[in-house]
Design an enzyme around this catalytic site. Structure first.
Site, PDB file in Angstrom:
ATOM      1  N   GLU A 151       4.340   8.859   4.613  1.00 46.99           N
ATOM      2  CA  GLU A 151       4.674   7.909   3.634  1.00 46.99           C
ATOM      3  C   GLU A 151       6.490   7.616   3.570  1.00 46.99           C
ATOM      4  OE1 GLU A 151       2.743   6.231   2.224  1.00 46.99           O
ATOM      5  OE2 GLU A 151       0.939   7.531   2.512  1.00 46.99           O
ATOM      6  N   THR A 183       9.510   8.577   6.218  1.00 50.55           N
ATOM      7  CA  THR A 183      10.526  10.005   6.553  1.00 50.55           C
ATOM      8  C   THR A 183      11.627   9.624   5.708  1.00 50.55           C
ATOM      9  OG1 THR A 183      11.862   8.970   8.351  1.00 50.55           O
ATOM     10  CG2 THR A 183       9.778   9.797   8.971  1.00 50.55           C
ATOM     11  N   CYS A 217       1.064  -1.088  -0.093  1.00 50.18           N
ATOM     12  CA  CYS A 217      -0.062   0.110  -0.009  1.00 50.18           C
ATOM     13  C   CYS A 217       0.821   1.361  -0.055  1.00 50.18           C
ATOM     14  CB  CYS A 217      -0.881  -0.025   1.090  1.00 50.18           C
ATOM     15  SG  CYS A 217      -2.131  -1.148   1.354  1.00 50.18           S
ATOM     16  N   LEU A 218       1.915   1.148   0.690  1.00 50.01           N
ATOM     17  CA  LEU A 218       2.766   2.255   0.977  1.00 50.01           C
ATOM     18  C   LEU A 218       3.627   2.767  -0.257  1.00 50.01           C
ATOM     19  CD1 LEU A 218       4.433   1.885   4.637  1.00 50.01           C
ATOM     20  CD2 LEU A 218       2.858   3.410   3.792  1.00 50.01           C
TER      21      LEU A 218
HETATM   22  C1  LIG Z   1      -0.152  15.263   8.482  1.00 46.60           C
HETATM   23  C2  LIG Z   1       0.266  13.872   8.514  1.00 46.60           C
HETATM   24  C3  LIG Z   1      -0.561  12.825   8.254  1.00 46.60           C
HETATM   25  C4  LIG Z   1      -0.546  11.295   8.332  1.00 46.60           C
HETATM   26  N1  LIG Z   1      -1.211  10.729   7.825  1.00 46.60           N
HETATM   27  C5  LIG Z   1      -0.926   9.371   8.169  1.00 46.60           C
HETATM   28  C6  LIG Z   1      -2.078   8.246   7.652  1.00 46.60           C
HETATM   29  O1  LIG Z   1      -2.995   8.405   7.244  1.00 46.60           O
HETATM   30  N2  LIG Z   1      -1.703   6.783   7.980  1.00 46.60           N
HETATM   31  C7  LIG Z   1      -0.578   6.520   8.647  1.00 46.60           C
HETATM   32  O2  LIG Z   1      -0.252   5.280   8.848  1.00 46.60           O
HETATM   33  N3  LIG Z   1       0.399   7.458   8.950  1.00 46.60           N
HETATM   34  C8  LIG Z   1       0.277   8.643   8.930  1.00 46.60           C
HETATM   35  N4  LIG Z   1       1.150   9.785   9.030  1.00 46.60           N
HETATM   36  C9  LIG Z   1       2.246   9.266  10.091  1.00 46.60           C
HETATM   37  C10 LIG Z   1       3.444   9.284   9.267  1.00 46.60           C
HETATM   38  O3  LIG Z   1       3.709   7.968   8.450  1.00 46.60           O
HETATM   39  C11 LIG Z   1       4.688   9.413  10.568  1.00 46.60           C
HETATM   40  O4  LIG Z   1       4.416  10.490  11.366  1.00 46.60           O
HETATM   41  C12 LIG Z   1       6.049   8.796  10.177  1.00 46.60           C
HETATM   42  O5  LIG Z   1       5.922   7.583   9.756  1.00 46.60           O
HETATM   43  C13 LIG Z   1       6.793   9.257  11.006  1.00 46.60           C
HETATM   44  O6  LIG Z   1       6.891   8.693  12.483  1.00 46.60           O
HETATM   45  P1  LIG Z   1       6.705   9.605  13.663  1.00 46.60           P
HETATM   46  O7  LIG Z   1       6.214  11.067  13.470  1.00 46.60           O
HETATM   47  O8  LIG Z   1       6.146   8.776  14.637  1.00 46.60           O
HETATM   48  O9  LIG Z   1       8.294   9.883  13.845  1.00 46.60           O
HETATM   49  P2  LIG Z   1       9.450   8.874  14.845  1.00 46.60           P
HETATM   50  O10 LIG Z   1       9.209   7.544  14.330  1.00 46.60           O
HETATM   51  O11 LIG Z   1       9.323   9.297  15.931  1.00 46.60           O
HETATM   52  O12 LIG Z   1      10.612   9.373  14.143  1.00 46.60           O
HETATM   53  C14 LIG Z   1      11.487  10.544  14.530  1.00 46.60           C
HETATM   54  C15 LIG Z   1      12.607  10.526  13.757  1.00 46.60           C
HETATM   55  O13 LIG Z   1      13.532   9.493  13.983  1.00 46.60           O
HETATM   56  C16 LIG Z   1      13.902   9.038  12.791  1.00 46.60           C
HETATM   57  N5  LIG Z   1      13.513   7.504  12.760  1.00 46.60           N
HETATM   58  C17 LIG Z   1      12.625   6.610  12.889  1.00 46.60           C
HETATM   59  N6  LIG Z   1      13.115   5.264  12.943  1.00 46.60           N
HETATM   60  C18 LIG Z   1      14.244   5.272  12.534  1.00 46.60           C
HETATM   61  C19 LIG Z   1      15.095   4.297  12.301  1.00 46.60           C
HETATM   62  N7  LIG Z   1      14.938   3.006  12.414  1.00 46.60           N
HETATM   63  N8  LIG Z   1      16.405   4.683  11.902  1.00 46.60           N
HETATM   64  C20 LIG Z   1      16.588   5.974  11.774  1.00 46.60           C
HETATM   65  N9  LIG Z   1      15.887   6.920  12.009  1.00 46.60           N
HETATM   66  C21 LIG Z   1      14.875   6.742  12.394  1.00 46.60           C
HETATM   67  C22 LIG Z   1      12.743   9.559  11.722  1.00 46.60           C
HETATM   68  O14 LIG Z   1      13.304   9.436  10.641  1.00 46.60           O
HETATM   69  C23 LIG Z   1      12.489  11.015  12.370  1.00 46.60           C
HETATM   70  O15 LIG Z   1      13.476  11.637  11.769  1.00 46.60           O
HETATM   71  C24 LIG Z   1       0.731  11.028   8.950  1.00 46.60           C
HETATM   72  C25 LIG Z   1       1.543  12.096   9.316  1.00 46.60           C
HETATM   73  C26 LIG Z   1       1.289  13.445   9.220  1.00 46.60           C
HETATM   74  C27 LIG Z   1       2.283  14.675   9.668  1.00 46.60           C
END
Ligand SMILES: Cc1cc2nc3c(=O)[nH]c(=O)nc-3n(C[C@H](O)[C@H](O)[C@H](O)COP(=O)(O)OP(=O)(O)OC[C@H]3O[C@@H](n4cnc5c(N)ncnc54)[C@H](O)[C@@H]3O)c2cc1C
Length: 224
Positions: A203, A205, A78-79
């Site tokens: 989708e 980061t 899906c992603l």
């Molecule tokens: C407006 C908006 C709409 C959204 N809509 C949806 C939706 O409909 N469905 C859905 O499923 N999600 C949705 N999202 C969620 C989005 O996919 C997540 O915000 C994103 O996956 C990052 O997760 P987090 O914000 O918890 O960041 P975190 O996971 O806390 O990440 C923090 C930082 O750590 C880094 N990081 C995380 N893991 C690792 C790793 N293993 N190695 C190195 N660096 C890492 C990240 O890149 C980031 O810089 C939405 C987000 C926004 C802002």
């Protein structure tokens, strides 16, 4: 967290770890124990509703399980589809910024000539057009691979990472040409720049896409 349309949807698709690998569940949002509080105070994608999905002792019939999808491949496929759309969509935002900026620069008079007639402005416009064009060629190429059925998910990561990153860079550079006018909603630039901040994060980061590409290049996973 951060689920688009979570509080307006009739059903939620939830992927969860079960005793039998990761499975997808279709959850009617009126199921007892389900709630979706809206996340407020967003400065980005303000036109769309974003919510937290809370599942507190939610019970579902076996028929709620999505058939045929087991493991990470279900959600990841899906992603890949959504990310592929972003490869093009981010460039649309960048193009709107650039077109609005070219028009503005032509109209804004600085001393005895238009802002568009200054060499620094033209250098910025040329560089942005270059990145927009490169991003579009990349998107087209990925689209052709998709049509052929040979597109790999790491290639989608490459397109998403590059085109969103460049679209944000273009929006910021356009803002410098508009200067103070660029911080208002009179022009689309700041709105696109703010919205693209979300696109950089959702989708996958930019960091996670770097890791996907790193893994494809080295054969080594650096996710944990
Ligand atoms: C407006 C908006 C709409 C959204 N809509 C949806 C939706 O409909 N469905 C859905 O499923 N999600 C949705 N999202 C969620 C989005 O996919 C997540 O915000 C994103 O996956 C990052 O997760 P987090 O914000 O918890 O960041 P975190 O996971 O806390 O990440 C923090 C930082 O750590 C880094 N990081 C995380 N893991 C690792 C790793 N293993 N190695 C190195 N660096 C890492 C990240 O890149 C980031 O810089 C939405 C987000 C926004 C802002």
């Amino acid at each position: 967290m951060w689920i688009t349309n979570g509080s307006v949807a009739d059903v939620a698709v939830v992927w969860a770890q079960t005793d039998d690998r990761i499975r997808g569940f279709v959850v009617p949002t009126d199921t007892p124990g389900f709630s979706a509080p809206e996340i407020k105070k967003k400065m980005s994608l303000r036109a769309s509703v974003t919510s937290e999905l809370v599942l507190d002792n939610v019970r579902l019939p076996a028929s709620a399980i999505l058939p045929g999808a087991s493991g990470l491949s279900g959600p990841l496929s899906c992603l890949s589809e959504a990310r592929f759309g972003i490869v093009f969509g981010a460039l649309g935002a960048a193009r709107d910024c650039l077109e609005a900026t070219i028009e503005y620069a032509g109209e804004r008079q600085i001393f005895d000539k238009s802002l568009a007639a200054y060499q620094l402005t033209q250098a910025k416009l040329a560089d942005m057009t270059l990145e927009l064009g490169k991003g579009m060629l990349l998107a087209l190429h990925l689209g052709r691979l998709k049509d052929e059925g040979t597109l790999e998910s790491a290639q989608v990561s490459l397109g998403k990472l590059n085109n969103v990153r460049e679209a944000i860079a273009i929006a910021r550079e356009c803002r410098t040409i508009l200067a103070a006018a660029g911080i208002t909603l009179e022009y689309p630039v700041m709105r696109h720049a703010n919205n693209l901040e979300s696109v950089l994060t959702y989708e996958g980061t930019s960091e996670v896409h770097q890791l996907v590409i790193g893994q494809a290049l080295t054969g080594q996973s650096a996710f944990r």
